[in-house]
Design an enzyme around this catalytic site. Structure first.
Site, PDB file in Angstrom:
ATOM      1  N   GLY A 112       0.788  -1.220   0.000  1.00 39.28           N
ATOM      2  CA  GLY A 112       0.000   0.000   0.000  1.00 39.28           C
ATOM      3  C   GLY A 112       0.821   1.271   0.000  1.00 39.28           C
ATOM      4  CB  CYS A 113      -0.245   4.741   0.810  1.00 38.79           C
ATOM      5  SG  CYS A 113      -1.724   4.829  -0.227  1.00 38.79           S
ATOM      6  CG  ASN A 114       2.784   1.213   4.333  1.00 34.13           C
ATOM      7  OD1 ASN A 114       1.565   1.049   4.311  1.00 34.13           O
ATOM      8  ND2 ASN A 114       3.631   0.195   4.331  1.00 34.13           N
ATOM      9  CG  MET A 168       1.006   7.937   7.507  1.00 33.87           C
ATOM     10  SD  MET A 168       1.762   9.318   6.634  1.00 33.87           S
ATOM     11  CE  MET A 168       0.314  10.274   6.181  1.00 33.87           C
TER      12      MET A 168
END
Length: 375
Positions: free
Chosen positions: A153-155, A362
Protein backbone atom coordinates in the site's frame (compact mmCIF):
# COMPACT_ATOMS: atom_id res chain seq x y z
CA UNK A 1 29.89 5.63 -13.73
CA UNK A 2 31.48 6.61 -10.45
CA UNK A 3 29.54 8.42 -7.75
CA UNK A 4 31.50 10.21 -5.06
CA UNK A 5 29.91 10.83 -1.66
CA UNK A 6 30.47 14.15 0.09
CA UNK A 7 29.61 14.46 3.80
CA UNK A 8 28.87 17.82 5.45
CA UNK A 9 31.09 18.93 8.28
CA UNK A 10 28.95 18.56 11.40
CA UNK A 11 29.62 17.18 14.88
CA UNK A 12 26.05 16.32 15.95
CA UNK A 13 25.18 12.81 17.08
CA UNK A 14 22.95 12.32 14.05
CA UNK A 15 25.75 13.26 11.67
CA UNK A 16 28.05 10.71 13.29
CA UNK A 17 25.51 7.98 12.57
CA UNK A 18 26.78 5.79 9.74
CA UNK A 19 24.93 6.67 6.54
CA UNK A 20 23.08 3.71 5.05
CA UNK A 21 23.20 5.17 1.55
CA UNK A 22 22.59 8.40 -0.32
CA UNK A 23 19.67 9.57 -2.46
CA UNK A 24 21.18 10.71 -5.77
CA UNK A 25 18.27 11.18 -8.17
CA UNK A 26 14.49 11.21 -8.45
CA UNK A 27 12.01 11.12 -11.31
CA UNK A 28 8.24 10.97 -11.72
CA UNK A 29 5.69 10.20 -14.42
CA UNK A 30 1.91 10.14 -14.82
CA UNK A 31 -0.45 8.51 -17.25
CA UNK A 32 -4.01 8.90 -18.40
CA UNK A 33 -5.96 12.12 -18.64
CA UNK A 34 -5.87 14.98 -16.11
CA UNK A 35 -9.41 15.37 -14.84
CA UNK A 36 -10.92 17.72 -12.27
CA UNK A 37 -13.23 16.59 -9.50
CA UNK A 38 -16.32 18.33 -10.98
CA UNK A 39 -15.57 16.76 -14.38
CA UNK A 40 -15.30 13.32 -12.81
CA UNK A 41 -18.59 13.76 -10.98
CA UNK A 42 -20.20 14.60 -14.31
CA UNK A 43 -18.69 11.59 -16.08
CA UNK A 44 -19.87 9.28 -13.31
CA UNK A 45 -23.30 10.99 -13.17
CA UNK A 46 -23.15 11.37 -9.39
CA UNK A 47 -25.95 13.56 -8.04
CA UNK A 48 -26.05 12.56 -4.36
CA UNK A 49 -25.03 15.76 -2.49
CA UNK A 50 -23.30 13.78 0.28
CA UNK A 51 -21.14 11.91 -2.21
CA UNK A 52 -20.45 15.07 -4.22
CA UNK A 53 -19.25 16.83 -1.10
CA UNK A 54 -16.57 14.15 -0.57
CA UNK A 55 -15.12 14.93 -4.02
CA UNK A 56 -15.50 18.69 -3.86
CA UNK A 57 -13.99 19.07 -0.38
CA UNK A 58 -10.98 16.82 -1.00
CA UNK A 59 -8.42 19.64 -1.60
CA UNK A 60 -7.74 17.98 -4.97
CA UNK A 61 -7.97 20.05 -8.15
CA UNK A 62 -7.16 17.31 -10.63
CA UNK A 63 -5.81 13.79 -10.97
CA UNK A 64 -4.54 11.62 -13.81
CA UNK A 65 -6.90 8.71 -14.46
CA UNK A 66 -7.39 6.14 -17.22
CA UNK A 67 -11.13 5.55 -17.19
CA UNK A 68 -13.06 2.96 -19.21
CA UNK A 69 -14.15 3.89 -22.72
CA UNK A 70 -17.75 5.17 -22.77
CA UNK A 71 -20.39 2.98 -24.38
CA UNK A 72 -22.73 4.03 -27.20
CA UNK A 73 -24.83 5.98 -24.70
CA UNK A 74 -21.77 7.80 -23.39
CA UNK A 75 -21.72 6.00 -20.07
CA UNK A 76 -18.68 4.40 -18.45
CA UNK A 77 -19.45 1.08 -16.85
CA UNK A 78 -17.55 -1.06 -14.37
CA UNK A 79 -14.62 -3.01 -15.81
CA UNK A 80 -14.19 -6.75 -15.16
CA UNK A 81 -11.29 -7.69 -12.90
CA UNK A 82 -9.39 -9.19 -15.84
CA UNK A 83 -9.54 -5.90 -17.74
CA UNK A 84 -8.35 -4.04 -14.65
CA UNK A 85 -5.35 -6.35 -14.33
CA UNK A 86 -4.50 -5.74 -17.98
CA UNK A 87 -4.76 -2.00 -17.39
CA UNK A 88 -2.47 -2.22 -14.36
CA UNK A 89 0.16 -4.12 -16.32
CA UNK A 90 0.14 -1.65 -19.21
CA UNK A 91 0.10 1.55 -17.15
CA UNK A 92 2.53 0.38 -14.47
CA UNK A 93 5.14 -0.54 -17.08
CA UNK A 94 4.64 2.64 -19.14
CA UNK A 95 4.75 5.03 -16.19
CA UNK A 96 7.47 3.06 -14.43
CA UNK A 97 9.76 3.15 -17.46
CA UNK A 98 9.30 6.91 -17.82
CA UNK A 99 9.92 7.61 -14.12
CA UNK A 100 13.02 5.39 -14.08
CA UNK A 101 14.54 7.14 -17.07
CA UNK A 102 13.82 10.57 -15.59
CA UNK A 103 15.40 9.48 -12.30
CA UNK A 104 18.59 8.22 -13.94
CA UNK A 105 18.90 11.39 -16.01
CA UNK A 106 18.75 13.48 -12.85
CA UNK A 107 21.35 11.24 -11.22
CA UNK A 108 23.66 11.61 -14.22
CA UNK A 109 23.48 7.88 -14.83
CA UNK A 110 22.49 5.53 -17.64
CA UNK A 111 20.43 2.35 -17.76
CA UNK A 112 23.72 0.45 -18.09
CA UNK A 113 24.76 1.70 -14.63
CA UNK A 114 21.78 0.09 -12.86
CA UNK A 115 22.68 -2.84 -10.62
CA UNK A 116 19.49 -3.36 -8.61
CA UNK A 117 15.85 -2.51 -9.37
CA UNK A 118 13.15 -2.77 -6.71
CA UNK A 119 9.59 -2.24 -7.96
CA UNK A 120 6.69 -1.34 -5.68
CA UNK A 121 3.00 -1.58 -6.56
CA UNK A 122 -0.31 -2.30 -4.87
CA UNK A 123 -2.79 -1.67 -7.69
CA UNK A 124 -2.48 -5.05 -9.38
CA UNK A 125 -0.75 -8.42 -9.23
CA UNK A 126 1.81 -9.57 -11.79
CA UNK A 127 3.86 -12.73 -12.23
CA UNK A 128 6.56 -12.25 -13.41
CA UNK A 129 6.81 -9.09 -11.38
CA UNK A 130 6.93 -5.49 -12.53
CA UNK A 131 10.73 -5.41 -12.21
CA UNK A 132 11.13 -8.11 -14.87
CA UNK A 133 8.71 -6.36 -17.21
CA UNK A 134 10.48 -2.99 -16.85
CA UNK A 135 13.89 -4.59 -17.42
CA UNK A 136 12.59 -6.14 -20.65
CA UNK A 137 10.79 -2.94 -21.71
CA UNK A 138 13.91 -0.77 -21.37
CA UNK A 139 16.52 -3.33 -22.41
CA UNK A 140 18.27 -3.20 -19.04
CA UNK A 141 21.10 -5.69 -18.52
CA UNK A 142 19.37 -8.99 -17.62
CA UNK A 143 22.07 -9.55 -14.98
CA UNK A 144 20.60 -6.65 -12.98
CA UNK A 145 19.35 -7.97 -9.65
CA UNK A 146 15.77 -7.15 -8.75
CA UNK A 147 13.05 -7.35 -6.15
CA UNK A 148 9.31 -6.65 -6.03
CA UNK A 149 7.24 -5.35 -3.12
CA UNK A 150 3.56 -5.99 -3.79
CA UNK A 151 0.45 -5.19 -1.77
CA UNK A 152 1.89 -3.11 1.08
CA UNK A 153 0.00 0.00 0.00
CA UNK A 154 0.77 3.70 0.36
CA UNK A 155 3.52 3.21 2.95
CA UNK A 156 5.46 0.79 0.75
CA UNK A 157 7.82 3.32 -0.83
CA UNK A 158 9.67 3.73 2.46
CA UNK A 159 9.55 -0.02 3.14
CA UNK A 160 11.31 -0.50 -0.18
CA UNK A 161 13.76 2.31 0.52
CA UNK A 162 14.72 0.61 3.79
CA UNK A 163 15.38 -2.71 2.05
CA UNK A 164 17.23 -1.23 -0.94
CA UNK A 165 19.33 1.04 1.29
CA UNK A 166 20.56 -2.18 2.91
CA UNK A 167 21.38 -3.64 -0.50
CA UNK A 168 23.19 -0.42 -1.38
CA UNK A 169 25.26 -0.51 1.81
CA UNK A 170 26.34 -4.07 0.94
CA UNK A 171 27.33 -3.01 -2.61
CA UNK A 172 29.37 0.22 -2.25
CA UNK A 173 29.38 2.46 -5.29
CA UNK A 174 26.74 0.47 -7.16
CA UNK A 175 23.53 2.13 -8.31
CA UNK A 176 20.13 0.92 -7.09
CA UNK A 177 16.67 2.28 -7.82
CA UNK A 178 13.37 2.09 -5.96
CA UNK A 179 10.52 2.39 -8.46
CA UNK A 180 6.94 2.92 -7.26
CA UNK A 181 4.38 2.54 -10.06
CA UNK A 182 0.72 2.75 -9.10
CA UNK A 183 -2.05 2.48 -11.71
CA UNK A 184 -4.81 3.49 -9.32
CA UNK A 185 -7.27 3.52 -12.24
CA UNK A 186 -6.90 -0.27 -12.18
CA UNK A 187 -8.32 -0.34 -8.65
CA UNK A 188 -11.25 1.94 -9.37
CA UNK A 189 -14.92 1.11 -8.76
CA UNK A 190 -17.27 2.93 -11.13
CA UNK A 191 -20.23 3.64 -8.91
CA UNK A 192 -21.63 6.47 -6.87
CA UNK A 193 -21.89 4.90 -3.43
CA UNK A 194 -20.57 6.54 -0.29
CA UNK A 195 -18.40 3.48 0.46
CA UNK A 196 -16.40 3.88 -2.72
CA UNK A 197 -16.56 7.70 -2.77
CA UNK A 198 -13.73 7.99 -0.21
CA UNK A 199 -11.45 5.99 -2.52
CA UNK A 200 -12.77 7.20 -5.88
CA UNK A 201 -12.36 10.84 -4.85
CA UNK A 202 -8.74 10.42 -3.76
CA UNK A 203 -6.39 8.30 -5.87
CA UNK A 204 -4.61 9.08 -9.14
CA UNK A 205 -2.18 7.30 -11.46
CA UNK A 206 1.51 7.98 -11.01
CA UNK A 207 5.02 6.52 -10.80
CA UNK A 208 8.14 7.74 -9.04
CA UNK A 209 11.73 6.47 -8.91
CA UNK A 210 14.56 7.15 -6.48
CA UNK A 211 18.23 6.33 -7.14
CA UNK A 212 20.54 5.28 -4.29
CA UNK A 213 24.25 4.69 -3.87
CA UNK A 214 26.38 4.02 -0.81
CA UNK A 215 29.86 5.35 0.00
CA UNK A 216 32.89 4.29 -1.94
CA UNK A 217 34.02 4.49 -5.53
CA UNK A 218 33.30 2.21 -8.41
CA UNK A 219 35.93 1.97 -11.11
CA UNK A 220 34.60 3.39 -14.37
CA UNK A 221 36.24 2.69 -17.75
CA UNK A 222 36.17 6.37 -18.72
CA UNK A 223 37.32 7.57 -15.31
CA UNK A 224 34.33 9.89 -14.90
CA UNK A 225 32.83 10.75 -11.54
CA UNK A 226 29.36 11.98 -10.56
CA UNK A 227 29.01 13.99 -7.35
CA UNK A 228 26.26 12.65 -5.10
CA UNK A 229 24.56 15.78 -3.84
CA UNK A 230 21.38 14.33 -2.35
CA UNK A 231 20.72 13.59 1.30
CA UNK A 232 22.30 10.72 3.22
CA UNK A 233 19.89 8.23 4.77
CA UNK A 234 20.68 7.90 8.48
CA UNK A 235 17.90 5.89 10.09
CA UNK A 236 14.45 4.31 9.71
CA UNK A 237 11.59 3.82 12.17
CA UNK A 238 8.25 2.03 11.74
CA UNK A 239 5.04 1.55 13.66
CA UNK A 240 2.32 -1.00 12.94
CA UNK A 241 -1.01 0.00 14.50
CA UNK A 242 -2.31 -3.53 14.89
CA UNK A 243 -5.67 -2.54 16.37
CA UNK A 244 -6.43 -0.75 13.09
CA UNK A 245 -5.28 -3.54 10.79
CA UNK A 246 -8.56 -3.57 8.84
CA UNK A 247 -8.92 0.21 8.55
CA UNK A 248 -7.23 0.23 5.11
CA UNK A 249 -7.55 -2.86 3.01
CA UNK A 250 -7.74 -4.15 -0.55
CA UNK A 251 -9.83 -7.30 -0.70
CA UNK A 252 -12.40 -9.15 -2.77
CA UNK A 253 -15.82 -7.53 -3.10
CA UNK A 254 -18.24 -10.37 -3.76
CA UNK A 255 -21.06 -7.99 -4.68
CA UNK A 256 -19.00 -6.43 -7.49
CA UNK A 257 -17.02 -9.59 -8.31
CA UNK A 258 -13.72 -7.70 -8.16
CA UNK A 259 -11.12 -6.39 -5.75
CA UNK A 260 -12.05 -3.22 -3.90
CA UNK A 261 -10.10 -0.82 -1.71
CA UNK A 262 -11.63 0.26 1.59
CA UNK A 263 -10.68 3.25 3.73
CA UNK A 264 -12.18 3.67 7.18
CA UNK A 265 -13.29 7.30 7.68
CA UNK A 266 -11.50 7.28 11.05
CA UNK A 267 -8.07 6.53 9.57
CA UNK A 268 -6.82 10.17 9.57
CA UNK A 269 -7.31 10.35 13.33
CA UNK A 270 -5.69 6.94 13.88
CA UNK A 271 -2.61 7.99 11.89
CA UNK A 272 -2.44 11.39 13.55
CA UNK A 273 -2.64 9.92 17.04
CA UNK A 274 0.41 7.71 16.40
CA UNK A 275 2.56 10.05 14.28
CA UNK A 276 4.29 11.57 17.30
CA UNK A 277 5.18 8.13 18.66
CA UNK A 278 7.04 6.94 15.58
CA UNK A 279 8.82 10.26 14.94
CA UNK A 280 10.08 10.32 18.52
CA UNK A 281 11.43 6.81 18.04
CA UNK A 282 13.10 7.87 14.80
CA UNK A 283 14.91 10.71 16.58
CA UNK A 284 15.74 8.75 19.72
CA UNK A 285 19.50 8.52 20.27
CA UNK A 286 20.32 11.08 17.58
CA UNK A 287 20.45 14.14 19.81
CA UNK A 288 17.81 15.75 17.60
CA UNK A 289 14.44 17.18 18.51
CA UNK A 290 11.51 17.72 16.20
CA UNK A 291 12.39 21.41 16.11
CA UNK A 292 15.78 20.46 14.59
CA UNK A 293 14.11 18.98 11.50
CA UNK A 294 14.35 21.47 8.66
CA UNK A 295 12.27 19.65 6.04
CA UNK A 296 9.24 17.35 6.18
CA UNK A 297 8.26 15.22 3.18
CA UNK A 298 4.99 13.50 4.01
CA UNK A 299 2.75 11.15 2.02
CA UNK A 300 -0.18 12.94 0.36
CA UNK A 301 -2.70 10.61 1.97
CA UNK A 302 -5.60 13.05 1.87
CA UNK A 303 -6.62 16.39 3.34
CA UNK A 304 -7.69 15.01 6.72
CA UNK A 305 -4.59 12.82 7.01
CA UNK A 306 -2.29 15.76 6.30
CA UNK A 307 -4.19 17.94 8.77
CA UNK A 308 -3.93 15.25 11.46
CA UNK A 309 -0.17 14.90 10.98
CA UNK A 310 0.32 18.68 11.05
CA UNK A 311 -1.64 19.06 14.30
CA UNK A 312 -0.08 16.11 16.11
CA UNK A 313 3.51 16.93 15.15
CA UNK A 314 3.16 20.67 15.63
CA UNK A 315 4.03 21.44 12.02
CA UNK A 316 3.05 24.44 9.90
CA UNK A 317 1.31 24.41 6.55
CA UNK A 318 4.59 25.63 5.08
CA UNK A 319 6.32 22.49 6.40
CA UNK A 320 4.02 20.30 4.29
CA UNK A 321 3.62 22.63 1.31
CA UNK A 322 4.95 20.05 -1.14
CA UNK A 323 2.64 17.37 0.27
CA UNK A 324 -0.34 19.71 -0.10
CA UNK A 325 0.72 20.68 -3.62
CA UNK A 326 1.06 17.06 -4.77
CA UNK A 327 -2.38 16.21 -3.37
CA UNK A 328 -3.84 19.23 -5.15
CA UNK A 329 -2.28 18.43 -8.55
CA UNK A 330 -2.16 14.62 -8.60
CA UNK A 331 -4.31 13.29 -5.78
CA UNK A 332 -2.96 10.40 -3.74
CA UNK A 333 -0.60 8.44 -6.02
CA UNK A 334 -0.10 5.80 -3.34
CA UNK A 335 3.43 4.53 -2.63
CA UNK A 336 5.20 7.12 -4.77
CA UNK A 337 3.47 10.21 -3.34
CA UNK A 338 6.33 11.19 -1.02
CA UNK A 339 8.76 11.06 -3.95
CA UNK A 340 6.57 13.47 -5.92
CA UNK A 341 6.97 15.81 -2.93
CA UNK A 342 10.72 15.16 -2.78
CA UNK A 343 11.08 16.05 -6.46
CA UNK A 344 9.28 19.35 -5.90
CA UNK A 345 11.45 20.03 -2.88
CA UNK A 346 14.64 19.48 -4.90
CA UNK A 347 13.37 21.74 -7.67
CA UNK A 348 12.81 24.42 -5.05
CA UNK A 349 16.49 24.29 -4.10
CA UNK A 350 16.06 25.25 -0.45
CA UNK A 351 18.12 22.48 1.19
CA UNK A 352 21.41 23.59 2.75
CA UNK A 353 24.37 21.37 3.73
CA UNK A 354 23.73 19.92 7.18
CA UNK A 355 19.93 20.25 7.01
CA UNK A 356 17.88 17.36 8.42
CA UNK A 357 14.73 15.95 6.87
CA UNK A 358 12.07 13.43 7.79
CA UNK A 359 10.30 11.30 5.20
CA UNK A 360 6.95 9.86 6.29
CA UNK A 361 4.47 7.50 4.65
CA UNK A 362 1.28 5.93 5.93
CA UNK A 363 -0.77 2.99 4.71
CA UNK A 364 -2.48 -0.34 5.36
CA UNK A 365 -1.59 -2.20 8.51
CA UNK A 366 -2.27 0.46 9.66
CA UNK A 367 1.37 1.53 9.31
CA UNK A 368 3.52 4.64 9.64
CA UNK A 369 7.00 4.54 8.09
CA UNK A 370 9.68 7.18 8.60
CA UNK A 371 13.25 7.91 7.55
CA UNK A 372 15.78 10.46 8.82
CA UNK A 373 18.02 12.05 6.20
CA UNK A 374 20.68 14.76 6.11
CA UNK A 375 22.00 16.94 3.32
Amino acid sequence: MTISIEHPADTSVATRLPAISQMVGVGTAVSGTPISQPELLGLMEIEDPRVRSVYLNSAINRRHLTLPTPDAAGRRGAEPQGDLLDKHKRLAVEMGAQALQACLKRAGADLSDLRHLCCVTSTGFLTPGLSALVIRELGIDPHCSRSDIVGMGCNAGLNALNVVAGWSAAHPGELAVVLCSEACSAAYAIDGTMRTAVVNSLFGDGAAALALVSGGREAAPDGTSVAATGPRILKFASYLITEAIDAMRYDWDRAQDRFSFFLDPQIPYVVGAHAELVVDRLLAGTGLRRSDIDHWLVHSGGKKVIDAVVVNLGLSRHDVRHTIGVLRDYGNVSSGSFLFSYERFLDEGTAAPGDYGVLMTMGPGSTIETALVQW
